[in-house]
Design a protein around this motif. Structure first.
Motif, mmCIF file in Angstrom:
data_model
loop_
_atom_site.group_PDB
_atom_site.id
_atom_site.type_symbol
_atom_site.label_atom_id
_atom_site.label_comp_id
_atom_site.label_asym_id
_atom_site.label_seq_id
_atom_site.Cartn_x
_atom_site.Cartn_y
_atom_site.Cartn_z
ATOM 1 N N SER A 1 0.803 -1.221 0.000
ATOM 2 C CA SER A 1 0.000 0.000 0.000
ATOM 3 C C SER A 1 0.841 1.278 0.000
ATOM 4 O O SER A 1 0.373 2.323 -0.460
ATOM 5 N N THR A 2 2.080 1.211 0.519
ATOM 6 C CA THR A 2 2.874 2.424 0.709
ATOM 7 C C THR A 2 3.049 3.198 -0.590
ATOM 8 O O THR A 2 2.900 4.424 -0.627
ATOM 9 N N LYS A 3 3.378 2.480 -1.660
ATOM 10 C CA LYS A 3 3.617 3.142 -2.949
ATOM 11 C C LYS A 3 2.387 3.940 -3.387
ATOM 12 O O LYS A 3 2.499 5.114 -3.768
ATOM 13 N N TRP A 4 1.231 3.306 -3.321
ATOM 14 C CA TRP A 4 0.024 3.968 -3.802
ATOM 15 C C TRP A 4 -0.398 5.115 -2.884
ATOM 16 O O TRP A 4 -0.800 6.187 -3.360
ATOM 17 N N GLN A 5 -0.307 4.886 -1.579
ATOM 18 C CA GLN A 5 -0.694 5.948 -0.652
ATOM 19 C C GLN A 5 0.223 7.154 -0.810
ATOM 20 O O GLN A 5 -0.220 8.310 -0.729
ATOM 21 N N SER A 6 1.512 6.882 -1.023
ATOM 22 C CA SER A 6 2.474 7.978 -1.176
ATOM 23 C C SER A 6 2.213 8.792 -2.428
ATOM 24 O O SER A 6 2.583 9.974 -2.501
ATOM 25 N N ASP A 7 1.602 8.181 -3.427
ATOM 26 C CA ASP A 7 1.303 8.873 -4.674
ATOM 27 C C ASP A 7 -0.066 9.551 -4.661
ATOM 28 O O ASP A 7 -0.535 10.018 -5.702
ATOM 29 N N GLY A 8 -0.700 9.563 -3.488
ATOM 30 C CA GLY A 8 -1.960 10.280 -3.369
ATOM 31 C C GLY A 8 -3.207 9.485 -3.675
ATOM 32 O O GLY A 8 -4.313 10.042 -3.701
ATOM 33 N N HIS A 9 -3.055 8.156 -3.908
ATOM 34 C CA HIS A 9 -4.226 7.333 -4.142
ATOM 35 C C HIS A 9 -4.936 7.053 -2.803
ATOM 36 O O HIS A 9 -4.372 7.263 -1.724
ATOM 37 N N TYR A 10 -6.148 6.532 -2.925
ATOM 38 C CA TYR A 10 -6.935 6.149 -1.750
ATOM 39 C C TYR A 10 -7.139 4.637 -1.815
ATOM 40 O O TYR A 10 -8.028 4.146 -2.507
ATOM 41 N N MET A 11 -6.288 3.921 -1.100
ATOM 42 C CA MET A 11 -6.250 2.470 -1.196
ATOM 43 C C MET A 11 -6.640 1.844 0.134
ATOM 44 O O MET A 11 -6.315 2.347 1.202
ATOM 45 N N ASP A 12 -7.361 0.737 0.057
ATOM 46 C CA ASP A 12 -7.744 0.006 1.260
ATOM 47 C C ASP A 12 -7.900 -1.464 0.903
ATOM 48 O O ASP A 12 -7.971 -1.832 -0.279
#
Length: 497
Positions: free
Chosen positions: A346-357
């Motif tokens: 998840s870190t990569k996507w969260q760091s790029d501003g996505h909303y992941m769960d």
């Protein structure tokens, strides 16, 4: 049925504890083990719940700052902290390593966090009985490594092993990646010790089985801290497997994969690892592999133990899968999984501003395919760029855990929060309608409160009665597991029938 709407948060400063109150905690645990700095309180204000991260990115918090952080060194100090807090009507939250993803340790009314990581050693390894007694605050990876040095494993290997504690596994009723062979945490716990909200200690002696009424042990397994502080647990351990052999298979459809996995488990075979991926998650792991050109569904298995037994289980499982039109594939997907099995994606996507769960539910074989299809279609209908992928990695004779990843693209935070909650509500509602459980191994925490109420029905009232009897002032981790919120809570879920 419960309907999730926007949580309402009270912003503003959190009152700090008085010097007198802090001095009382310091007298119990030592001044160096009481943290009151704003940076420390900020660090303990959330777990790894994605919703909390979304709020953090918007310069907010999912709840409040804790009043302080207190770190006892043993069960006696835990008991003293509980007694002290109870006398002063101070609320406490048990804290392991903060790896939960549903807000189970989020402070709601400036509770004091009781960090248990100083309770961090193996007390006893009984090689005759095949058991280990360990303090609840021991880091999971350190625990497993220490067992391995002595030739054993507990068999509980969650992705979060390096950032979780043994007590956290028990409190959240967790499951590890080798659950098909070793079971889940509730299958491993033989006994435990805890400090109740009333300050009394309770012990469940570690024996193979008992018939002395309802299981007190199982009241604590999955209790998420609302019934007190787990301080020590005794688990089954196993000899390190002498042999391991993997399989990588390609199936034409998810349905044929389900049929094969169901037959494997109902044939009493027990792979250490068994994982099936939908087409989207398979494609990420099989790019360029010809075996998946017309069979796009990836399955990974691993068999371990005594070589003769593991070989038999492997061969029998392979025969079953071939009967369902699977073919053998190269080992690259397995090798990649083995090398990265404890990494977070998840870190990569969260760091790029996505909303992941991620959302994990339990379904029966009767409904699992329909459940997957309905959830995928419903989630993708929420937003044209909604990512939805799923895999099944805890497999049972009766059904499986469906582990889903949902991800929204960067967008205004207010819009993303609403769509994120809509995705959760849609998926959990479908799960309930199809007879599943809304949580497999991540627990309930705070975020799942609306759907836990529906699933537990009158059982929730039973838990509330127990909670009220042990904790009449609602001082220990209030508001979690769908139990009564504390007065002044900043988490107000608006629900309607």
């Amino acid at each position: 049925m419960a309907n999730l709407a926007t949580p309402v948060f009270s912003e503003g400063s959190v009152p700090e504890l008085s010097d007198e109150t802090l001095a009382g905690f310091s007298a119990i645990v030592g001044n160096e083990n009481v943290l009151t700095g704003k940076a420390d309180r900020y660090a303990y204000s959330r777990d790894r719940m994605p919703y909390g991260l979304f709020k953090l990115r918007a310069d907010s918090l999912p709840g409040t700052l804790p009043g302080a952080i207190v770190s006892p060194r043993d069960a006696d100090e835990v008991q003293a902290v509980v007694d002290y807090a109870r006398q002063r009507k101070l609320r406490l939250i048990p804290f392991g390593a903060g790896s939960g993803v549903l807000g189970g340790t989020v402070p709601l009314v400036d509770e004091v966090m009781v960090d248990l990581k100083r309770l961090n050693r193996i007390v006893d390894l009984n090689t005759v009985d095949g058991t280990v007694t360990v303090q609840a605050g021991m880091n999971g990876m350190q625990f497993e490594q220490e067992l391995a040095q002595r030739g054993f494993t507990a068999g509980h290997l969650p992705q979060s092993i390096a950032m979780s504690t043994v007590g956290g596994w028990v409190a959240c009723r967790g499951a590890g990646q080798a659950s098909s062979r070793y079971g889940k945490i509730e299958d491993m716990v033989l006994g435990l010790k805890a400090v109740l909200p009333n300050g009394k200690k309770v012990e469940v002696r570690p024996v193979a089985r008992r018939a002395v009424g309802p299981s007190i042990k199982d009241l604590f397994v999955g209790s998420e801290g609302v019934l007190g502080f787990i301080t020590e647990v005794t688990l089954r351990v196993w000899r390190q497997p002498e042999y391991a052999t993997p399989l990588v298979l390609a199936f034409r459809t998810i349905e044929s994969g389900f049929q094969a996995l169901r037959e494997v488990m109902q044939s009493e075979l027990r792979p250490e690892v068994i994982r099936l991926y939908d087409e989207k998650e398979s494609a990420q792991r099989t790019e360029g592999m010809l075996e998946f050109a017309d069979r796009p569904i990836l399955c990974i298995m691993k068999f371990s133990g005594k070589e003769q037994l593991a070989t038999v289980e492997r061969d029998m499982s392979l025969a079953i899968c071939r009967k369902h039109d699977a073919v053998l594939a190269g080992l690259a997907p397995y090798e990649h999984w083995e090398a990265t099995r404890f990494h977070s994606y998840s870190t990569k996507w969260q760091s790029d501003g996505h909303y992941m769960d991620t959302i994990e539910v339990t379904g029966t074989w009767t409904h699992l395919l329909d459940m997957y299809t309905a959830m995928r279609v419903a989630a993708q209908a929420i937003h044209p760029e909604m990512h939805f992928g799923a895999h099944w990695s805890h497999i049972y004779p009766e059904g499986a855990c469906q582990y889903m990843t949902v991800r929204l693209p960067p967008m205004p935070e207010q819009d993303a929060i609403l769509l994120h909650q809509q995705a959760w509500d849609t998926i959990e509602r479908l799960c309930l309608e199809m007879g599943g459980s809304v949580a497999h191994h991540h627990g309930a925490g705070l975020f799942r409160n609306p759907w836990v109420r529906v699933e537990l029905n009158e059982g929730l009232n039973m838990l509330q009665i127990l909670k009220d009897g042990l904790d009449p002032d609602n001082l220990i981790n209030p508001g979690k597991l769908a139990l009564r919120q504390p007065t002044g809570s900043t988490w107000q879920m608006k629900e309607s029938a």
